[in-house]
Design a protein around this motif. Structure first.
Motif, PDB file in Angstrom:
ATOM      1  N   LYS A 172       1.170  -1.193  -0.165  1.00 23.35           N
ATOM      2  CA  LYS A 172       0.096  -0.158  -0.141  1.00 23.35           C
ATOM      3  C   LYS A 172       0.803   1.125   0.341  1.00 23.35           C
ATOM      4  O   LYS A 172       1.581   1.689   0.444  1.00 23.35           O
ATOM      5  N   GLY A 173       0.547   1.976  -0.805  1.00 21.61           N
ATOM      6  CA  GLY A 173       1.351   3.606  -1.012  1.00 21.61           C
ATOM      7  C   GLY A 173       3.483   2.836  -1.345  1.00 21.61           C
ATOM      8  O   GLY A 173       3.783   2.074  -1.776  1.00 21.61           O
ATOM      9  N   HIS A 174       4.335   3.498  -0.737  1.00 22.57           N
ATOM     10  CA  HIS A 174       5.433   2.600  -0.074  1.00 22.57           C
ATOM     11  C   HIS A 174       5.934   2.259   0.634  1.00 22.57           C
ATOM     12  O   HIS A 174       6.793   2.110   1.104  1.00 22.57           O
ATOM     13  N   VAL A 175       4.858   0.840   1.158  1.00 25.03           N
ATOM     14  CA  VAL A 175       4.451   0.205   2.032  1.00 25.03           C
ATOM     15  C   VAL A 175       4.788  -1.218   2.012  1.00 25.03           C
ATOM     16  O   VAL A 175       3.484  -1.574   0.830  1.00 25.03           O
ATOM     17  N   PHE A 176       5.557  -1.914   1.550  1.00 23.35           N
ATOM     18  CA  PHE A 176       5.499  -3.731   1.134  1.00 23.35           C
ATOM     19  C   PHE A 176       5.503  -4.426   1.987  1.00 23.35           C
ATOM     20  O   PHE A 176       6.055  -4.306   2.643  1.00 23.35           O
ATOM     21  N   GLY A 177       5.559  -5.721   1.485  1.00 19.73           N
ATOM     22  CA  GLY A 177       5.638  -6.759   2.411  1.00 19.73           C
ATOM     23  C   GLY A 177       5.632  -8.035   0.699  1.00 19.73           C
ATOM     24  O   GLY A 177       5.455  -7.765   0.490  1.00 19.73           O
ATOM     25  N   CYS A 178       7.064  -8.666   2.165  1.00 19.68           N
ATOM     26  CA  CYS A 178       7.324 -10.031   1.485  1.00 19.68           C
ATOM     27  C   CYS A 178       7.083 -11.220   2.505  1.00 19.68           C
ATOM     28  O   CYS A 178       7.327 -11.057   3.041  1.00 19.68           O
ATOM     29  N   GLN A 179       5.799 -12.148   2.337  1.00 18.31           N
ATOM     30  CA  GLN A 179       5.885 -13.642   3.338  1.00 18.31           C
ATOM     31  C   GLN A 179       6.849 -14.409   3.250  1.00 18.31           C
ATOM     32  O   GLN A 179       7.306 -14.565   4.085  1.00 18.31           O
TER      33      GLN A 179
END
Length: 207
Positions: A172-179
């Motif tokens: 979301k926007g400039h927040v990223f996630g890798c599980q």
């Protein structure tokens, strides 16, 4: 400088080694001033949702991370770190998360022939392009987790097939996630970290 957030959640040495391999200046820190002055943040993690949020709170980091992200600093959450980006975790009760991305962290449902924890290599399916997804269609990455991020499709950049489309990358926007663990996913994972570096610095030579 990239700050790898230090809250005793493990696996930080591997993350720092991987960042060094892609030429990213990074340091492990729990110092609020360093976090707020960072160019970007990485939130790694291995373990339980509630214990992680309690430790972030104990170290006074929850509000600092939220302040940094509100100021526009890119953030990449890895494994448990990705799960903490959500509004809540449902492991052993309900725990409030960092609330950057709407959704809940839930246990992977039991299915015949698909053990929990989900552990091993799985191929990625790109659902929508982002700054980190270039070249990832069909590439294998390494997962170790028992919980998944239950979020709306609008926030899912990539999935892996584990009896259902398991969210593998969210944003979301400039927040990223890798599980999954990019630091344990060979050249594919290093490529993701390289692209995060490029996103943070936007062609700047000041790595």
């Amino acid at each position: 400088m990239i700050i790898v957030l230090d809250y005793g959640a493990g696996n930080t040495a591997n993350v720092l080694r991987a960042l060094a391999q892609v030429g990213m200046a990074a340091r492990l820190s729990a110092d609020p001033q360093e976090i707020l002055a960072a160019d970007g943040l990485i939130l790694p993690g291995v373990g339980a949702y509630a214990a992680a949020m309690q430790e972030l709170s104990r170290r006074g980091l929850t509000a600092v991370i939220q302040q940094a992200v509100a100021a526009g600093k890119p953030l990449l959450g890895i494994c448990l770190g990705m799960q903490l980006l959500l509004e809540e975790g449902l492991e052993n009760g309900r725990t409030q998360g960092l609330a950057f991305i709407p959704g809940s962290c839930r246990r992977i449902p039991d299915q015949a022939g698909l053990p929990v924890p989900h552990m091993g290599w799985n191929d990625l399916k790109i659902e929508q392009e982002s700054a980190l997804t270039e070249g990832l269609q069909g590439q294998a990455v390494y997962f170790v987790h028992s919980y998944y991020t239950d979020v709306a499709e609008a926030y899912i950049d990539a999935t892996a097939d584990y009896g259902f489309p398991l969210p593998a990358m969210i944003r979301k926007g400039h927040v990223f996630g890798c599980q999954f663990h990019p630091e344990k996913s060979g050249s594919v994972g290093l490529g993701i970290l390289e692209r995060f570096k490029e996103y943070v610095y936007e062609d700047s030579a000041c790595y």
